[in-house]
Design a protein around this motif. Structure first.
Motif, short mmCIF file in Angstrom:
data_model
loop_
_atom_site.label_atom_id
_atom_site.label_comp_id
_atom_site.label_asym_id
_atom_site.label_seq_id
_atom_site.Cartn_x
_atom_site.Cartn_y
_atom_site.Cartn_z
N ALA A 40 -1.90 -26.95 0.17
CA ALA A 40 -1.16 -28.20 0.01
C ALA A 40 0.31 -27.94 -0.30
O ALA A 40 1.21 -28.56 0.28
CB ALA A 40 -1.80 -29.05 -1.09
N ALA A 92 -2.17 -35.82 -6.44
CA ALA A 92 -2.31 -36.51 -5.16
C ALA A 92 -1.14 -37.45 -4.91
O ALA A 92 -0.60 -37.51 -3.79
CB ALA A 92 -3.63 -37.28 -5.12
N TRP A 133 -6.36 -38.42 0.13
CA TRP A 133 -5.87 -37.78 -1.09
C TRP A 133 -6.03 -38.69 -2.31
O TRP A 133 -6.56 -38.27 -3.35
CB TRP A 133 -4.40 -37.39 -0.93
CG TRP A 133 -4.17 -36.17 -0.11
CD1 TRP A 133 -3.74 -36.12 1.19
CD2 TRP A 133 -4.34 -34.81 -0.52
NE1 TRP A 133 -3.65 -34.82 1.61
CE2 TRP A 133 -4.01 -33.99 0.59
CE3 TRP A 133 -4.74 -34.19 -1.70
CZ2 TRP A 133 -4.07 -32.60 0.55
CZ3 TRP A 133 -4.81 -32.81 -1.75
CH2 TRP A 133 -4.48 -32.03 -0.64
N GLN A 144 -14.10 -35.73 -4.65
CA GLN A 144 -12.68 -35.33 -4.60
C GLN A 144 -12.49 -34.10 -3.72
O GLN A 144 -11.62 -34.08 -2.86
CB GLN A 144 -12.15 -35.04 -6.01
CG GLN A 144 -10.72 -34.50 -6.01
CD GLN A 144 -10.27 -34.03 -7.39
OE1 GLN A 144 -10.94 -34.29 -8.39
NE2 GLN A 144 -9.14 -33.35 -7.44
N TRP A 148 -10.41 -34.17 -0.23
CA TRP A 148 -9.18 -33.37 -0.16
C TRP A 148 -9.28 -32.31 0.92
O TRP A 148 -8.31 -32.05 1.62
CB TRP A 148 -8.90 -32.75 -1.52
CG TRP A 148 -8.28 -33.72 -2.49
CD1 TRP A 148 -8.25 -35.08 -2.37
CD2 TRP A 148 -7.59 -33.40 -3.70
NE1 TRP A 148 -7.60 -35.63 -3.45
CE2 TRP A 148 -7.18 -34.62 -4.28
CE3 TRP A 148 -7.31 -32.21 -4.36
CZ2 TRP A 148 -6.47 -34.68 -5.49
CZ3 TRP A 148 -6.61 -32.26 -5.57
CH2 TRP A 148 -6.19 -33.48 -6.13
#
Length: 376
Positions: A40, A92, A133, A144, A148
């Protein structure tokens, strides 16, 4: 001083956060979380690089945009240690602000330019991923992770298929008329940032040690030489030749995507993992090896060399045999260490790593002719 260098200071902090997260959670779950967050962070930085490649970073509007991205990036990095806990929504929200906010500004600014269609496609993809997200952060737990991972997979796949969407024309790499030299320079800088974290972590570990034994000092020297060897492998030959290759390529967008956007991921991740392994080797040079120590001390250099081999293959078309042989040696040593943990101490593993990477570096000591492929 270019604002891009100022912008990169945020990512010095982000790299530090990632390495400390892995250091504190050496199990499979911790490694997986660190990998996801590293992907990310890299993706956020990489899109900023693509943006400043198309848009003048010194234009007042872009300076303000980069300032906002720095603030969001700082918040994202601060949330890394608890991104799968109390600060999931913080992470996020910061990441979504980076991706969607930047894409919105650029899509509006470039609405009448030849690249306007590309930026609109990017905005749609990032907006769709943003829902995953935020939804994942609100759900927590296994949901989660699932959301993600799905969001990252979608974002990483998008450039590969030209941001394909129903009823809209995809964007091919031949349309991505980037400045190849700028792309190469920016990625080289990120590698330097990662190596800087390695040096910092090595120095701090030695400074915080209560007793400087011969083994500790030796491990410190080996750790430094490993960082030096990785710098040598990356910068002594291939970096400049690759920069020249992309600058003169008929499809600079393809090389910018494949060689720099994707192939640099294991290079950067390898440096970060190596920094963690070096810290463990300095702190516990003669202890019995554990799986975590083996996979960081040897796995870091292996990741780096694998990424560099992929980068080399993408740019020059050949797979360097020297790096493949080095990966085989590292894998064999890791297997031996896992089977005989009391014999191969962290210091021994670190020594093997520096000898392997150093050998690759020394084989690359003579510069190639300009514009030609580099033998591995």
């Amino acid at each position: 001083m270019p604002i891009e260098l100022f912008f990169d200071l945020v990512y010095v902090f982000a790299i530090t956060q990632l390495s400390h997260l892995l250091l504190g959670h050496l199990g499979p779950a911790g490694a997986a979380q660190t990998l996801l967050l590293t992907l990310a962070v890299w993706w956020a930085w990489m899109y900023a690089t693509w943006t400043t490649n198309y848009c003048d970073p010194d234009h007042p509007a872009m300076r303000l945009t980069l300032a906002g991205m720095m603030l969001a990036g700082l918040a994202m990095a601060a949330a890394v240690p608890q991104a799968f806990g109390a600060r999931a929504l913080w992470f996020a929200a910061a990441y979504v602000t980076l991706q969607v906010g930047r894409s919105t500004v650029v899509a509006i600014a470039a609405r009448n330019s030849p690249h306007g269609h590309l930026f609109r496609l990017i905005l749609i993809w990032h907006t769709a991923a943003a829902l995953l997200w935020i939804g994942g952060a609100l759900a927590g737990g296994a949901v989660q992770v699932l959301l993600w991972v799905t969001a990252l997979a979608a974002e990483y796949a998008a450039p590969w298929h030209g941001y394909r969407l129903p009823f809209l024309r995809r964007s091919g790499t031949t349309e991505w008329t980037i400045d190849g030299a700028h792309m190469a320079e920016r990625c080289q800088l990120f590698v330097i940032l990662a190596l800087g974290e390695s040096i910092l972590l090595t120095g701090l570990t030695l400074a915080e040690g209560d007793h400087l034994s011969a083994a500790t000092v030796t491990a410190f020297a080996v750790a430094f030489l490993t960082s030096m060897a990785m710098w040598w492998v990356y910068f002594d030959r291939t970096a400049e030749a690759a920069a020249e290759k992309i600058a003169t390529s008929a499809d600079r967008g393809r090389l910018g995507r494949s060689a720099y956007t994707y192939s640099h991921i294991p290079i950067v991740a390898g440096v970060i993992v190596t920094a963690v392994g070096d810290e463990l080797a300095i702190a516990h040079p003669l202890d019995t090896t554990t799986a975590g120590i083996v996979l960081t001390v040897l796995g870091g250099p292996a990741l780096f060399l694998a990424g560099h081999a992929a980068f080399h293959r993408t740019v020059f078309g050949d797979l360097p045999a020297g790096r493949i042989a080095a990966l085989a040696v590292l894998a064999a040593t890791a297997l031996a260490a896992l089977l005989m943990p009391s014999i191969l101490t962290p210091l021994v593993l670190a020594t093997v790593a520096v000898l392997v990477v150093g050998t690759v570096a020394l084989r690359d000591r003579r510069p190639p002719a300009r514009g030609t492929a580099v033998a591995g």
